[in-house]
Design a protein around this motif. Structure first.
Motif, PDB file in Angstrom:
ATOM      1  N   UNK A  86       0.832  -1.203   0.000  1.00  9.99           N
ATOM      2  CA  UNK A  86       0.000   0.000   0.000  1.00  9.99           C
ATOM      3  C   UNK A  86       0.863   1.248   0.000  1.00  9.99           C
ATOM      4  N   UNK A  87       1.927   1.217   0.816  1.00  6.39           N
ATOM      5  CA  UNK A  87       2.806   2.378   0.906  1.00  6.39           C
ATOM      6  C   UNK A  87       3.453   2.645  -0.449  1.00  6.39           C
ATOM      7  N   UNK A  88       3.871   1.557  -1.085  1.00  6.72           N
ATOM      8  CA  UNK A  88       4.531   1.704  -2.381  1.00  6.72           C
ATOM      9  C   UNK A  88       3.584   2.368  -3.391  1.00  6.72           C
ATOM     10  N   UNK A  89       2.314   2.047  -3.306  1.00  5.37           N
ATOM     11  CA  UNK A  89       1.374   2.548  -4.295  1.00  5.37           C
ATOM     12  C   UNK A  89       0.764   3.889  -3.939  1.00  5.37           C
ATOM     13  N   UNK A  90       0.675   4.196  -2.678  1.00  8.58           N
ATOM     14  CA  UNK A  90      -0.159   5.337  -2.315  1.00  8.58           C
ATOM     15  C   UNK A  90       0.577   6.441  -1.581  1.00  8.58           C
ATOM     16  N   UNK A  91       1.786   6.199  -1.143  1.00 10.02           N
ATOM     17  CA  UNK A  91       2.461   7.220  -0.342  1.00 10.02           C
ATOM     18  C   UNK A  91       3.509   7.923  -1.195  1.00 10.02           C
ATOM     19  N   UNK A 151       9.110  14.451   3.899  1.00 10.96           N
ATOM     20  CA  UNK A 151       7.712  14.318   4.305  1.00 10.96           C
ATOM     21  C   UNK A 151       7.069  13.182   3.526  1.00 10.96           C
ATOM     22  N   UNK A 152       5.982  12.684   4.103  1.00 14.00           N
ATOM     23  CA  UNK A 152       5.197  11.626   3.451  1.00 14.00           C
ATOM     24  C   UNK A 152       3.764  12.119   3.350  1.00 14.00           C
ATOM     25  N   UNK A 153       3.156  11.854   2.248  1.00 10.28           N
ATOM     26  CA  UNK A 153       1.750  12.226   2.102  1.00 10.28           C
ATOM     27  C   UNK A 153       1.069  11.159   1.254  1.00 10.28           C
ATOM     28  N   UNK A 154      -0.164  10.869   1.620  1.00 11.20           N
ATOM     29  CA  UNK A 154      -0.919   9.870   0.873  1.00 11.20           C
ATOM     30  C   UNK A 154      -1.559  10.545  -0.342  1.00 11.20           C
ATOM     31  N   UNK A 155      -1.573   9.844  -1.448  1.00 10.86           N
ATOM     32  CA  UNK A 155      -2.241  10.384  -2.631  1.00 10.86           C
ATOM     33  C   UNK A 155      -3.466   9.528  -2.917  1.00 10.86           C
ATOM     34  N   UNK A 156      -4.487  10.171  -3.476  1.00 12.12           N
ATOM     35  CA  UNK A 156      -5.691   9.399  -3.789  1.00 12.12           C
ATOM     36  C   UNK A 156      -5.536   8.740  -5.154  1.00 12.12           C
ATOM     37  N   UNK A 157      -6.607   8.109  -5.620  1.00  7.21           N
ATOM     38  CA  UNK A 157      -6.487   7.336  -6.855  1.00  7.21           C
ATOM     39  C   UNK A 157      -6.221   8.222  -8.070  1.00  7.21           C
ATOM     40  N   UNK A 158      -6.468   9.542  -7.940  1.00 10.35           N
ATOM     41  CA  UNK A 158      -6.173  10.451  -9.039  1.00 10.35           C
ATOM     42  C   UNK A 158      -4.782  11.064  -8.912  1.00 10.35           C
ATOM     43  N   UNK A 159      -4.069  10.650  -7.873  1.00 14.76           N
ATOM     44  CA  UNK A 159      -2.731  11.195  -7.677  1.00 14.76           C
ATOM     45  C   UNK A 159      -2.721  12.496  -6.899  1.00 14.76           C
ATOM     46  N   UNK A 160      -3.884  12.941  -6.425  1.00 19.01           N
ATOM     47  CA  UNK A 160      -3.952  14.183  -5.653  1.00 19.01           C
ATOM     48  C   UNK A 160      -3.543  13.924  -4.204  1.00 19.01           C
ATOM     49  N   UNK A 202     -10.951   8.157  10.628  1.00 14.90           N
ATOM     50  CA  UNK A 202      -9.529   8.135  10.292  1.00 14.90           C
ATOM     51  C   UNK A 202      -9.180   7.031   9.313  1.00 14.90           C
ATOM     52  N   UNK A 203     -10.172   6.469   8.688  1.00 18.07           N
ATOM     53  CA  UNK A 203      -9.916   5.417   7.714  1.00 18.07           C
ATOM     54  C   UNK A 203      -9.518   6.015   6.374  1.00 18.07           C
ATOM     55  N   UNK A 204      -8.273   6.411   6.291  1.00 18.21           N
ATOM     56  CA  UNK A 204      -7.826   7.150   5.107  1.00 18.21           C
ATOM     57  C   UNK A 204      -7.901   6.307   3.841  1.00 18.21           C
ATOM     58  N   UNK A 205      -7.599   5.019   3.977  1.00 23.85           N
ATOM     59  CA  UNK A 205      -7.584   4.193   2.778  1.00 23.85           C
ATOM     60  C   UNK A 205      -8.992   4.068   2.207  1.00 23.85           C
ATOM     61  N   UNK A 206      -9.936   3.834   3.090  1.00 28.23           N
ATOM     62  CA  UNK A 206     -11.322   3.699   2.628  1.00 28.23           C
ATOM     63  C   UNK A 206     -11.793   4.998   1.980  1.00 28.23           C
ATOM     64  N   UNK A 207     -11.417   6.114   2.570  1.00 27.48           N
ATOM     65  CA  UNK A 207     -11.865   7.397   2.019  1.00 27.48           C
ATOM     66  C   UNK A 207     -11.243   7.660   0.651  1.00 27.48           C
ATOM     67  N   UNK A 208      -9.975   7.310   0.517  1.00 25.38           N
ATOM     68  CA  UNK A 208      -9.265   7.689  -0.698  1.00 25.38           C
ATOM     69  C   UNK A 208      -9.462   6.690  -1.830  1.00 25.38           C
ATOM     70  N   UNK A 209      -9.606   5.431  -1.512  1.00 24.03           N
ATOM     71  CA  UNK A 209      -9.550   4.415  -2.560  1.00 24.03           C
ATOM     72  C   UNK A 209     -10.776   3.517  -2.665  1.00 24.03           C
ATOM     73  N   UNK A 210     -11.448   3.278  -1.560  1.00 24.24           N
ATOM     74  CA  UNK A 210     -12.472   2.237  -1.557  1.00 24.24           C
ATOM     75  C   UNK A 210     -13.750   2.713  -2.245  1.00 24.24           C
ATOM     76  N   UNK A 211     -14.200   2.001  -3.306  1.00 24.35           N
ATOM     77  CA  UNK A 211     -15.459   2.394  -3.929  1.00 24.35           C
ATOM     78  C   UNK A 211     -16.650   1.936  -3.072  1.00 24.35           C
TER      79      UNK A 211
END
Lengths: 254, 370
Positions: free
Chosen positions: A49-54, A198-207, B249-258
């Motif tokens: 997950x980290x590899x893909x989203x962080x 710093x680390x930040x999570x990106x959403x599925x659109x890369x934002x 605080x479920x960031x993964x669900x918010x960002x990715x989960x349909x």
């Protein structure tokens, strides 16, 4: 109980117990899978997950100054802002966002409607050396959809050619200025400083997901270095070069 | 508590049983899970607000159904069945299409899904056929074929929507009821074999079904298309870990989960409450099965017993399929988690079903005590 129910009860009972056993088995499989995902193999999934989203980013440290023996500044770095803008695909949104950008920043280029139209849908349109107005915070600017700010450094030198040769030059590696010749190279370890991470999570659109932004390393600016020489002739030149010399070519040109 | 069957349409007496109270609490917990999955959206309270209205409405329906005499339910069945079945066809003509499925009536922002509402009615209809006087369940001509025919007719409009998730739930209820009442496994087996060509036909007509199977077998091979949902669910579970990340605080669900508030509500809740939080959900499903089947076994009326088995199996099967889909144990299909997922039709149908189980079970106790 009725006669019919009595006749069917043991049979039905046996069969409902079989159904019950099916559900118990199914439930057990579910619990085992839950444990596998959430406890046993969790680290493996988290790594993936980290590899893909962080997104791990670095904020380069300001490079230290080079000074002569008497404390006169010979080389220094200044921070600049670069604006990256994902231009919306439709002209109405793009014009509106461009107007917001002009309100927030000084000295943006003058773009006509056609200039904007030519850039519709462009990702990461670069606007270098942006200056925010005093009433604008970076957060306000980044509230505009598709806008990101990056900071970068530019190295400046006094304009005396003989001094510049002795000082050497720097090049940009991952946004950090690294000495490649002269005093810049000799004292690079002291001058360079330590970048912040710093680390930040990106959403599925890369934002970026702003709430997830975390600093992982503290920034330490580079140290100033006093060279064991005095260059009085430098100050006979009234102006300082404003041209960034962060690339070898630029430095050589200076 | 005495209950008198003094006429074909005995007046319902609002009744709240412990199981009913428990279901309402679970519905409220579902509202928390829905809020957790949707609070980051621009209209943070929209989903949970609507669901709370449905819970209030469902509570009234549950009270009413639990207190309705079984005889009244049976008398009303022809009307209920005709209405439900007509709705299943009418939705094909007048319903709206969501996610490629024409399965909802929409009016003034209110959505009603006939295939959900029809579930308890289908169980009642099937129980009526399977428990007719003088029709032994093992007789394929007098019992199995009529039951199979009714099931096929009932699910035909659902297949045309197409809602394969609901189709599966109806199929599970049919098999469980037929089996539990003494049906022959050979009949079910022969039907299953007969359905294989139909399944292949469906897969050729709807290519996404085949893709879902392929992604179920190897989701990593389709990370950005059909395997996306499975992978994101699994990662949401992993993100939750043992103790969870707490609500909001479920960031993964918010960002990715349909569909974190409906088809993936279990995964999004799991990220918030962790393994220790979702384990009771699985246990509660099994407790529901034990409770229901015990009620069915002690029931003196064959019709009531069949209805209880059908409804208990239907709800538990739906819940476990939802969990299995979220965990990657089952090919992806749009199935909600009863009482927890967002959706008024599902919630009302589930509470009606629980009410019918309580009404049927209470009748046998009343008769015993009399």
């Amino acid at each position: 109980m009725t006669e019919q129910a009595t006749a069917n009860a043991p049979h039905a009972s046996r069969r409902t117990r079989f159904l019950l056993a099916v559900f118990l088995f199914w439930g057990t499989v579910v619990v085992v899978k839950l444990a596998q995902l959430m406890l046993i193999n969790r680290d493996q999934y988290l790594t993936e997950m980290t590899r893909r989203s962080v997104y791990v980013g670095h904020i380069p440290a300001r490079r230290g100054r080079l000074l002569d023996r008497d404390g006169r500044v010979l080389a220094w770095s200044s921070r600049h802002l670069r604006l990256l803008w994902d231009v919306p695909p439709d002209i109405v949104s793009a014009s509106r966002d461009w107007h917001l950008l002009k309100t927030a920043c000084k000295e943006l280029p003058v773009w006509s409607g056609d200039d904007i139209r030519d850039r519709l849908g462009t990702r990461s349109c670069v606007l270098d050396d942006v200056t925010l107005r005093s009433v604008t915070s970076p957060e306000q600017l980044m509230a505009i959809r598709g806008v990101r700010l990056e900071s970068y450094f530019a190295r400046h030198y006094c304009s005396a050619p003989e001094v510049v040769l002795a000082l050497g030059q720097v090049t940009l590696i991952d946004g950090a200025e690294v000495g490649v010749s002269g005093a810049e190279k000799t004292h690079d370890a002291l001058l360079r400083g330590r970048p912040s991470s710093y680390r930040v999570m990106v959403d599925k659109h890369g934002e970026w997901i702003p709430e997830t932004w975390r600093k992982t390393d503290e920034l330490r600016p580079g140290f100033d270095v006093h060279l064991p020489a005095s260059y009085p002739s430098v100050y006979s030149i009234p102006t300082w070069s404003r041209k960034p010399s962060s690339t070898p070519a630029a430095a050589a040109g200076g | 508590m005495h209950f008198h069957l003094n006429g074909p349409f005995s007046r319902p007496k609002p009744t709240l049983t412990p199981a009913g109270i428990f279901c309402l609490f679970l519905s409220l917990w579902g509202c928390v899970a829905i809020y957790n999955a949707t609070f980051h959206l621009s209209r943070a309270h929209w989903f949970v607000g609507r669901q709370l209205i449905w819970v209030a409405l469902g509570a009234a329906v549950l009270l009413f159904t639990s207190g309705t005499p079984p005889r009244t339910i049976r008398r009303l069945l022809p009307v209920l069945a005709a209405g439900s079945y007509a709705a299943l066809w009418l939705v094909l003509a007048f319903g709206i299409r969501i996610n490629g499925m024409r399965g909802w009536f929409s009016w003034q922002g209110v959505f009603v899904q006939p295939s959900e509402i029809g579930k308890p009615v289908f169980v009642l209809a099937l129980a009526t056929i399977l428990t007719r006087e003088g029709n032994p369940v093992g007789d394929w001509r007098r019992s199995y074929l009529p039951a199979l025919g009714v099931t096929a007719l009932w699910v035909l409009p659902i297949a045309l929507q197409p809602d394969f998730g609901a189709l599966l739930i109806y199929g599970i209820a049919f098999v469980a009821m037929y089996w539990a009442l003494g049906g022959k496994p050979a009949h079910v087996g022969a039907t299953a074999v007969g359905l294989v060509p139909l399944g292949l036909l469906v897969m050729s007509r709807y290519p996404y079904v085949g893709k879902r199977f392929a992604s179920f077998l190897n989701p990593g091979a389709y990370p950005d298309t059909s395997g996306w949902h499975i992978l994101q669910c699994q990662r949401a579970f992993a993100s939750g870990g043992g103790l969870g990340r707490s609500f909001e605080n479920g960031r993964w669900a918010q960002a990715y989960l349909p569909l974190g508030h409906s088809d993936s509500v279990f995964a999004s809740a799991a990220e918030a409450v962790g393994f220790v939080g979702v384990l009771p959900v699985v246990l509660l499903i099994l407790v529901w099965v034990v409770y229901g089947y015990r009620r069915a076994e002690t029931c003196d009326d064959r019709f009531a017993s069949a209805v209880i088995i059908g409804i208990v199996t239907m709800l538990a099967g739906q819940a476990l399929i939802h969990l299995s889909v979220n965990l990657g144990l089952f090919p992806p299909t749009g199935i909600t988690l009863p009482l927890i997922s967002y959706g008024g039709s599902s919630l009302i149908a589930t509470l009606v079903s629980v009410g019918i189980v309580e009404a049927m079970a209470r009748q046998s106790r009343t008769v015993d005590s009399e």
